[in-house]
Design an enzyme around this catalytic site. Sequence first.
Site, mmCIF file in Angstrom:
data_model
loop_
_atom_site.group_PDB
_atom_site.id
_atom_site.type_symbol
_atom_site.label_atom_id
_atom_site.label_comp_id
_atom_site.label_asym_id
_atom_site.label_seq_id
_atom_site.Cartn_x
_atom_site.Cartn_y
_atom_site.Cartn_z
ATOM 1 N N ASP A 187 11.393 -3.305 -56.801
ATOM 2 C CA ASP A 187 11.020 -1.901 -56.978
ATOM 3 C C ASP A 187 9.649 -1.837 -57.655
ATOM 4 O O ASP A 187 9.287 -2.728 -58.419
ATOM 5 C CB ASP A 187 12.022 -1.191 -57.890
ATOM 6 N N SER A 227 6.194 -6.483 -64.910
ATOM 7 C CA SER A 227 4.915 -7.112 -64.617
ATOM 8 C C SER A 227 4.576 -6.953 -63.153
ATOM 9 O O SER A 227 4.713 -5.877 -62.591
ATOM 10 C CB SER A 227 4.919 -8.583 -65.026
ATOM 11 N N HIS A 281 13.640 -10.311 -55.662
ATOM 12 C CA HIS A 281 14.487 -10.853 -54.599
ATOM 13 C C HIS A 281 13.648 -11.470 -53.486
ATOM 14 O O HIS A 281 12.455 -11.213 -53.375
ATOM 15 C CB HIS A 281 15.384 -9.750 -54.036
#
Length: 288
Positions: free
Chosen positions: A88, A251, A144
């Site tokens: 995200d 980050s 992911h």
Amino acid sequence: MSLVTALTYVLPHRLLSTLARRLAYSDNPRLKQWLIDTVTRKFGVNLSEAAQPDPRAYPTFNAFFTRALKPGVRTPDPDPRALLMPADGRISQCGRIEDGRIFQAKGQSFTAAELLGDEAAAEPFANGLFATVYLSPKDYHRVHMPWTGTLRETVHVPGRLFSVGPDAVRNVPRLFARNERLACHFDTDFGPMAVVMVGALLVSGIETVWSGEEVPEYGDTITVKDYRTGDDGEPITLERFGEMARFNYGSTVIVLLPHGAAELAEGLSAESPVRLGQVLARLAQATP
């Protein structure tokens, strides 16, 4: 350049990140709850998506920050040719790697070799694609896999810990090639793929699913770990959409793809908001 960005040139990066880490892992009830409530309120964290929606149930601030999502909240795009968004956040920049250089912001770029800490490792990505995804404090902080891959090696490149916020990205030359980072190299059925986890000021903790905490320990020399054969004699293969790593705070993650392997998804550009599992790119042709 903002005053905050200017100050980061002289601040003791690792010391500040070490102190922030102690706060993040503190189980002092009042302290950890104040941190959780402050971040939730300031950044608008959507806890309804979390596997544990009760902010008081987390034992530490770091447990809250690296929280899991409810099953089904994020799903992989069904197109079998789609490489997936790894996290995200929002796109900082994306596009073609031109003459070995990765665009950072107007007037700013760095080389793939600088980012990966190795000229030879960068060669397969010459004229390939890159996507830089910025994770803000409100975002889900697990990264992911864009595509199924077998882990070949990781390269821990020591460096500074500048902020990776928009002002710093615009003004700090070669920012992502200067910050502490972990480059994860995978072999896939379309060729090599690199997923680079970039640390930042107060955001320097990086963990992987195959070996746990990687950063810190901070170092002064590049550290390469060969994973072509796992501890049990078997290689480490991670499936498309499977969790690979997490940031302790937020980050940036950078994905590198080789030339001709894929095309970036239509409409993807700087500042685009993105969600884990949406299309990052599509394979140029179906894989065998």
